[in-house]
Design a protein around this motif. Structure first.
Motif, PDB file in Angstrom:
ATOM      1  N   THR A 190       0.855  -1.179   0.000  1.00  0.00           N
ATOM      2  CA  THR A 190       0.000   0.000   0.000  1.00  0.00           C
ATOM      3  C   THR A 190       0.891   1.229   0.000  1.00  0.00           C
ATOM      4  O   THR A 190       2.099   1.133   0.254  1.00  0.00           O
ATOM      5  N   ASN A 224     -16.428   1.133   3.817  1.00  0.00           N
ATOM      6  CA  ASN A 224     -15.889   0.292   2.732  1.00  0.00           C
ATOM      7  C   ASN A 224     -16.719  -0.970   2.500  1.00  0.00           C
ATOM      8  O   ASN A 224     -16.366  -1.810   1.683  1.00  0.00           O
ATOM      9  N   ALA A 231      -6.856  -7.369   9.502  1.00  0.00           N
ATOM     10  CA  ALA A 231      -6.949  -6.213   8.607  1.00  0.00           C
ATOM     11  C   ALA A 231      -5.783  -6.193   7.629  1.00  0.00           C
ATOM     12  O   ALA A 231      -5.946  -5.891   6.450  1.00  0.00           O
ATOM     13  N   ASP A 232      -4.595  -6.547   8.118  1.00  0.00           N
ATOM     14  CA  ASP A 232      -3.424  -6.471   7.260  1.00  0.00           C
ATOM     15  C   ASP A 232      -3.544  -7.415   6.061  1.00  0.00           C
ATOM     16  O   ASP A 232      -3.184  -7.064   4.948  1.00  0.00           O
ATOM     17  N   ARG A 243      -6.116  -6.163   3.602  1.00  0.00           N
ATOM     18  CA  ARG A 243      -5.662  -4.993   2.854  1.00  0.00           C
ATOM     19  C   ARG A 243      -4.612  -5.366   1.811  1.00  0.00           C
ATOM     20  O   ARG A 243      -4.720  -4.958   0.657  1.00  0.00           O
ATOM     21  N   ASP A 287      -9.419   1.872   6.758  1.00  0.00           N
ATOM     22  CA  ASP A 287      -8.759   2.320   5.522  1.00  0.00           C
ATOM     23  C   ASP A 287      -8.459   1.171   4.555  1.00  0.00           C
ATOM     24  O   ASP A 287      -7.652   1.315   3.654  1.00  0.00           O
ATOM     25  N   VAL A 288      -9.082   0.025   4.761  1.00  0.00           N
ATOM     26  CA  VAL A 288      -9.004  -1.012   3.711  1.00  0.00           C
ATOM     27  C   VAL A 288      -9.872  -0.483   2.570  1.00  0.00           C
ATOM     28  O   VAL A 288     -11.063  -0.243   2.760  1.00  0.00           O
TER      29      VAL A 288
END
Lengths: 454, 427
Positions: free
Chosen positions: A15, B13, B107-108, B111, B213-214
């Motif tokens: 990212t 999201n 989450a990581d 993402r 913020d994904v």
């Protein structure tokens, strides 16, 4: 796939913001204290009751030491366990099931060379029914001829089924290799012995072996302690006998030595079952041994799994663990690997055994296994069934709730040096033995590594 | 059973979130369900959804290979993942101090998972060993979940082997992985569940911090897997080199689990009336009275109920002695079904089923892993996690006539019959 354009793997893996930092652990709240009683009923049965009201259920475990040297014992015991709940003077097989079902309950009996185990549960409101059915079977299981006859034929087929499982073949080979013809090796009877068992023999076995003294019952659930003890006394007080339930004779020490290669035609995998002598939970070195074992192969982030699975891809599953026997314990390594890499896997297992002796766990490894051991105890005992199973395991070694409560503190105190000493004392390759079950063609390569015989 | 404290919301999201606080023990469960299972994998890539599940553990932007396992375990927790017909789940159960860490880890990889050629090759090998262990090197491997669908179903999504053929697994490429992730692993195609020891405000803040913020991505149109039920009785055979005894699986189609839930539940009650406990009808007749089979089971789903959307499978499996003719077993089954279709079961038979459902629900709730996963899958499949806690009432409302009607639908002229024959070589 359904979308026409997609990012590349490389684009997906990053990212704009870049890697982020792992958040620290928060504050851990301690488990609330356990409200418990550990007492002996008038018939000599030890009863441990724990109030854990997470759900309106009760979990029950009963262990009756059940060993004998009679060569027919395993067959008789297996038939007895499978007909234990098949009827009494007051209830036939269907009534046993109906009474339990109506209180959302179940009871199940199983047997191994050490003990008869009865496990069950029900809605807490049905505790009296659960205990009544249990007591009815303990004092009045009838072992009717037709029930015994039918269960025998089912058992013969189940034994055939079990004996075709590679894991069972490997376990039997290991037991024989470790213990010769000690009664501990008779984990599954021979089908022809089962066929010979009579209902008279089963009734006699029940009378002589199903004894309250020397046995332990654990009850965990949504109960009040005093009321539960009273219910146990009133339901089970009539289960009386002289004598004490029979413990398994002590097992011989497992000496290190050659691995035995056991051929199995057409195998596409090889079963490794290795073992060495260990110590019980009462030994002061036990917490260090538990942590050394975790670092070696006791959980996913262990040296063994990271090597043979995550690095080499030889196996789906590899683990090492402790197995408790009367007054003692052993360590075992289990893995099933692709046939073609049998020798390679042996090389890596031996390498990891030697490595943990010469390069014992460092501070970060020790910190990981310590947190894991403490956390596991917390999550494993958070449910009624988990706590009941944990307690019955401890109780058969003479331990109780105190041990469970004090053990995390002991894990906190273990030093790196004590873990290194445990690694040296228990993981040195010279002290291990075991079996490999696999396709016979693999022996030609495996034997080149030495210390493997056929 | 009264529903526990449940809170649901959706992030901008598209990620759906279920919070189920419960402070009885200082532990937490975290799970993520993605709305893709092995029924969605493309032809020529059997086993891909499961292989991809393995890859999701192999690292992400902030986590090297092996770090996921180490971080969960060094926090005192456990983890796993599993691939089902219509979804794939991932979970951690940990001491409550590690809640934020578990959210960070999930989450990581939502993402930015690190998909590499090296990890793909390694996990193809691991998955092949998993298949050898669970299917190829043991008796009754894949029975009936791999063996029955190709007899009962005709279309690829429903009929194919979800573990995968070795040739297909070998062909999996890194580009397949990227396409699969971008198509199916969008936050809008997932459900995050947090259950256990926390406060709602605290958990909500942490969820927003880590998942907020994904980036949103397009979510796929969910396909229909509908196909007509079989005409007539379709038979299939499998020769198992390790099996000592013949086995039988009879597969039927059943009502839509989502849109026709009450009829689906009537089939679950029927399954219990037929085979749950020694007093159940097929146990009494086929195991105890006539000794036709060694063991018999009936149930919904390839691994259990509430794991799939339509079409779902009702199956009856049995092991029997080689001396018994399979048509006798089928004949007895059909007679018992016909009997139930004609004469409704007794109130007591249904009372037993209901009581056992209530207690199994309590037991599932008490195990934090199953509580977390259950809430997540009910949110995903039904949009209603609290439905789990209303199931006992819904089950209790099933009438004897409903069970009769369910029995009438299990017709011999629309079913699959799979026979497994011992093919010698068993030791």
């Amino acid at each position: 796939m359904s979308i026409t354009t997609h990012r590349s793997a490389e684009e997906i893996g990053r990212t704009e913001r870049g890697p982020r930092e792992l958040p620290p652990l928060g504050e851990q709240r301690a488990a609330t204290g356990l409200s418990t009683v550990d007492t002996t009923l008038s018939n000599g049965l030890r009863a441990i009751v724990v109030k854990q009201s997470t759900v309106p259920m009760v979990e029950l475990r009963l262990r009756i030491p059940f060993a004998d040297t009679d060569l027919m014992h395993a067959a008789k015991a297996e038939v007895m366990a499978s007909t234990f709940l098949s009827g009494t003077a007051r209830r036939d097989r269907v009534a046993v099931d109906t009474d339990l079902a109506l209180v959302g309950g179940e009871l199940d009996a199983s047997v191994d060379p050490e003990r008869l185990s009865i496990a069950g549960n029900s809605l807490a409101s049905g505790l009296d029914t659960l205990l009544d059915v249990l007591s009815d079977a303990l004092t009045g299981a009838s072992y009717a001829d037709d029930e015994v006859g039918r269960e025998k034929s089912r058992l013969v087929e189940r034994i055939a089924m079990a004996k075709s499982q590679p894991s069972v073949i490997a376990r039997q080979a290991l037991q024989k290799h470790r213990y010769g013809d000690h009664p501990a090796t008779r984990e599954m009877p021979e089908a022809e012995d089962v066929a010979k068992v009579t209902s008279e023999q089963v009734r006699a076995l029940h009378k002589d072996f199903v004894l309250p003294r020397g046995s332990v019952l654990v009850l965990v659930g949504d109960v009040e302690l005093d009321a539960a003890v009273t219910a146990l006394e009133s339901a089970l007080g009539g289960w009386k006998a002289d004598g004490t339930a029979t413990e398994l004779p002590e097992l011989p020490v497992v000496p290190g030595g050659d691995l035995l290669f056991v051929p199995r035609a057409g195998a596409v995998q090889s079963q490794f079952r290795l073992s060495t002598q260990a110590i019980t939970r009462t030994d002061p070195r036990y917490p260090a041994l538990q942590l050394a074992n975790l670092a070696f192969g006791g959980f996913f982030s262990s040296r063994l799994v990271e090597n043979v699975r995550e690095d080499k891809g030889y196996t789906y599953h590899a683990r090492s663990y402790l197995e408790f026997t009367p007054g003692s314990a052993t360590l075992l390594i289990d893995t099933d690997t692709a046939s073609g890499v049998t020798a390679n896997a042996l090389l890596e297992i031996r390498y990891e055994l030697a490595r943990i002796v010469l390069s014992p766990p460092d501070e970060s490894e020790v910190d990981t296994v310590r947190q894991y051991a403490i956390g596991q105890l917390l999550t494993a005992t958070a449910s009624q069934s988990g706590l009941a199973s944990q307690l019955i395991g401890l109780a058969s070694q003479g331990l109780g709730v105190d041990w469970l409560v004090s053990y995390p503190g002991k894990l906190q105190e273990v030093t790196i040096d004590e873990i290194a000493a445990a690694a040296r004392d228990f993981f040195a390759p010279v002290n291990w033995t075991g079996v490999i079950v696999g396709d016979s063609a693999q022996f030609e390569t495996v034997r080149l590594l030495g210390d493997v015989k056929q | 059973m009264a529903a526990p404290d449940l809170h649901t919301f959706t992030l901008p999201n598209g990620l759906r979130v279920v919070l189920a606080p419960d402070t009885t023990s200082p532990v937490v469960g975290v799970s993520v369900h993605y709305d893709v299972g092995f029924r969605s994998e493309p032809e020529g890539r059997t086993g891909f959804a499961h292989l991809f599940e393995h890859l999701m553990f192999q690292g992400s932007e902030s986590l090297e290979k092996l770090a996921h396992f180490r971080h969960v375990q060094s926090s005192g927790g456990t983890f796993n993942g599993s691939t089902h017909p219509d979804y794939t789940d991932y979970f951690e159960v940990l001491p409550s101090a590690a809640l934020e860490r578990a959210l960070f880890l999930e989450a990581d990889r939502m993402r930015a998972p690190k998909l590499t050629q090296e990890n793909l090759r390694n996990q193809i090998d691991v998955v092949k060993e998993e298949i050898r262990l669970n299917v190829l090197n043991r008796p009754y491997g894949g029975f009936p979940w791999i063996l029955l669908p190709p007899v009962l179903y005709k279309t690829f999504p429903n009929a194919h082997n979800g573990y995968g053929d070795f040739t297909d697994l070998e062909l999996a490429s890194l580009d397949d992985c990227a396409a699969f992730f971008d198509t199916y692993y969008a936050p809008g195609n997932a459900v995050l569940t947090v259950a256990g020891d926390f406060t709602v405000e605290q958990a909500r803040e942490l969820v927003e911090r880590h998942f907020g913020d994904v980036p949103a991505r397009e979510t796929p149109q969910r396909p229909s897997f509908a196909e007509p039920p079989p005409h007539g009785e379709v038979r299939g055979e499998h020769h198992d080199p390790h099996a000592p005894l013949p086995a039988l699986a009879v597969g039927y189609r059943m009502p839509d689990p989502i849109n026709d839930l009450d009829a689906y539940l009537a089939h679950l009650v029927l399954a219990s009336v037929l085979t749950e406990g020694d007093g159940a009808r097929l146990q009494q007749r086929m195991v105890h009275k006539e000794a036709l089979v060694t063991d018999i089971n009936a149930g919904a789903g390839l691994f259990g109920p509430f794991e799939a959307r339509d079409p779902d499978t009702f199956s009856i499996t049995a092991m029997y002695s080689p001396e018994v003719n399979v048509d006798r077993v089928l004949g007895a089954l059909d007679e018992e079904l016909e009997l139930l279709a004609g004469t409704a079961p007794s109130e007591q038979e249904l009372a037993k089923v209901t009581a056992r459902w209530v207690s199994s629900l309590h037991k599932e709730h008490d195990r934090l892993v199953s509580r977390t996963l259950g809430l997540g899958s009910f949110q995903l499949l039904y949009g209603d996690p609290g439905l789990i806690y209303r199931l006992p009432d819904r089950i209790a409302a099933v009438t004897p006539q409903d069970v009769s009607a369910a029995a009438k639908l299990l017709r011999p002229d629309s079913r699959a019959v799979l026979q497994v024959f011992p093919a010698g070589g068993a030791e």
